[in-house]
Design an enzyme around this catalytic site. Structure first.
Site, short mmCIF file in Angstrom:
data_model
loop_
_atom_site.label_atom_id
_atom_site.label_comp_id
_atom_site.label_asym_id
_atom_site.label_seq_id
_atom_site.Cartn_x
_atom_site.Cartn_y
_atom_site.Cartn_z
N TYR A 102 15.09 2.98 -14.03
CA TYR A 102 13.88 2.15 -14.03
C TYR A 102 13.96 1.07 -15.11
O TYR A 102 13.76 -0.12 -14.84
CB TYR A 102 12.63 3.03 -14.25
CG TYR A 102 11.40 2.21 -14.56
CD1 TYR A 102 10.89 1.35 -13.59
CD2 TYR A 102 10.79 2.27 -15.81
CE1 TYR A 102 9.78 0.56 -13.87
CE2 TYR A 102 9.68 1.49 -16.09
CZ TYR A 102 9.17 0.64 -15.12
OH TYR A 102 8.09 -0.14 -15.41
N LYS B 227 14.19 -3.16 -14.71
CA LYS B 227 13.29 -4.15 -15.34
C LYS B 227 14.08 -5.13 -16.21
O LYS B 227 13.75 -6.32 -16.26
CB LYS B 227 12.22 -3.42 -16.16
CG LYS B 227 11.16 -2.75 -15.30
CD LYS B 227 10.31 -3.80 -14.59
CE LYS B 227 9.34 -3.23 -13.60
NZ LYS B 227 8.55 -4.25 -12.90
N ALA C 74 14.83 13.97 -17.83
CA ALA C 74 15.92 12.99 -17.89
C ALA C 74 15.35 11.57 -18.00
O ALA C 74 14.35 11.25 -17.35
CB ALA C 74 16.78 13.10 -16.63
N GLY C 75 15.97 10.77 -18.82
CA GLY C 75 15.58 9.36 -18.90
C GLY C 75 14.54 9.06 -19.97
O GLY C 75 14.23 7.89 -20.22
N LEU D 135 0.83 -1.22 0.00
CA LEU D 135 0.00 0.00 0.00
C LEU D 135 0.86 1.27 0.00
O LEU D 135 0.40 2.32 0.42
CB LEU D 135 -0.99 0.01 1.18
CG LEU D 135 -1.98 -1.15 1.23
CD1 LEU D 135 -2.98 -0.97 2.38
CD2 LEU D 135 -2.74 -1.30 -0.09
N SER E 291 8.92 -3.78 -19.24
CA SER E 291 8.63 -2.45 -19.77
C SER E 291 9.31 -2.22 -21.11
O SER E 291 10.43 -2.70 -21.34
CB SER E 291 9.13 -1.42 -18.76
OG SER E 291 9.09 -0.14 -19.32
#
Ligand code: UDP
Length: 343
Positions: A150, A154, A296-297, A33, A124
């Protein structure tokens, strides 16, 4: 089937729980949560339906994971629980290692202990980074070269699952997995029950809904100098219900020992400007825009080549009109201005 859905109280996970329960499956949700909510689980029958139970806690805590896995036989695991903001991952890379890599390891350990044979992993399209020339639309064979922490978390997750499956196979315990590499998931349950409620919010469509509701003065447009037709990033926006139908098909088709990877996106790219225009048409609101620097990214252009997911899984997305997708979001947001806190 008996399924464990990690992250089942989140945006995508809760939509999965809804479709699984509709299909007659029994679901144990494991969620801390942190970004998810108890409310969607209650709306789906938590406390009244014997088909839905909930273990609250982190996937990084082995005892919590064990508590979820020991509730009964586990036929399959859908692993959604993760941190999933590109921008945040640039600033807090180690949080992404902890949740997306350490957490995954804890879940796989439990899969090993409990003899789980089917596993679907939320991967992703950001694992592809900026695809090389000739690789857009993006096929599954595109080299994976992520440009954000990120995306890297993945991709490492995929490697770890492959290694785990190989070790399981050597031990005579075939483990079947499917990586579903999501493109940009958006929209809400068309029945209006479930929605998207993130704090903080960083995704394009929910932010546009918040601007349309008057909760934000404008949208910041991150970059207008990309090598794309209108200078803004191009993405493939897939409706959350279509995304989940790919998961259900994957679970149904997956056999112990299978190693599968599918891109899940409809195969049509929209620029950020096109999405803003569509949101203006759907909401009837002006939606002011402030043009700013690149975030960025961000990769410049990513949209899917959906041939494999369609031919292999028989996936057939039904929400392919961008206005229809945004309308399903507006339907929920305009009725839930405070998200799940709305009375
Ligand atoms: N975007 C934007 N303003 C925002 C949020 C997003 O211009 O306030 C852009 C972002 O740079 C990207 C696209 O919208 O090109 C989709 O971003 P989102 O965060 O929704 O998904 P991502 O592609 O990062 O998974």
């Amino acid at each position: 089937m008996n399924l464990i859905v990690t992250g089942g109280a989140g945006y995508i996970g809760s939509h999965a729980v809804q479709q699984l329960l509709k299909g007659g499956h029994r679901v144990v949700v494991l969620d801390n949560l942190f970004r998810g909510h108890r409310r969607p689980l209650e709306l789906l029958g938590l406390g009244s339906s014997p088909a839905l139970s909930f273990v609250e806690g982190s996937i990084t805590d082995a005892s919590v994971v064990e508590a979820a896995f020991s509730k009964g036989k586990v036929d399959a695991v859908l692993h959604f629980a993760a941190l999933a903001y590109v921008g945040e991952s640039v600033d807090q890379p180690l949080e992404y290692v902890n949740a997306n890599i350490t957490g995954l390891a804890r879940v796989l350990e439990a899969c090993g202990r409990h003899g789980v044979e089917r596993f679907v992993f939320s991967s992703s399209c950001s694992t592809y980074g900026n695809p090389p020339e000739g690789m857009i639309p993006v096929p599954e064979t595109c080299p994976q070269d992520p440009v954000s922490p990120y995306g890297r978390s993945k991709l490492v997750g995929e490697w770890i699952i492959r290694d785990f499956a190989a070790a399981q196979a050597r031990a005579g315990k075939p483990f079947g997995f499917a990586f579903l590499r999501y493109f940009n998931v958006c929209g809400c349950d068309v029945s209006g029950l479930l929605g998207e409620d993130h704090t903080p919010e960083s995704h394009l469509v929910p932010i546009l809904m918040q601007v349309a509701m008057g909760q934000r003065s404008h949208i910041d447009l991150f970059g207008t100098d990309y090598p794309t037709p209108d200078g803004t990033c191009v993405r493939d926006y897939v409706h959350v219900e279509d995304l989940i139908s790919a998961h259900i098909l994957a679970i149904e088709k997956l056999r112990p020992g299978d190693a599968r990877a599918y891109n899940v996106g409809i195969g049509r790219g929209y620029s950020v400007r096109e999405i803003i225009e569509a949101a203006r048409r759907v909401t009837g609101k002006p939606i002011p825009v402030k043009e700013g620097p690149r975030r960025a990214g961000d990769a410049s252009m990513l949209f899917n080549d959906p041939r494999l997911v369609k031919s292999d899984l028989g996936w057939n997305p039904v929400h392919t009109d961008i206005e229809q997708v945004i309308r399903s979001a507006w339907n929920w947001f305009s009725r839930h201005p405070q998200g799940y806190k709305t009375a």
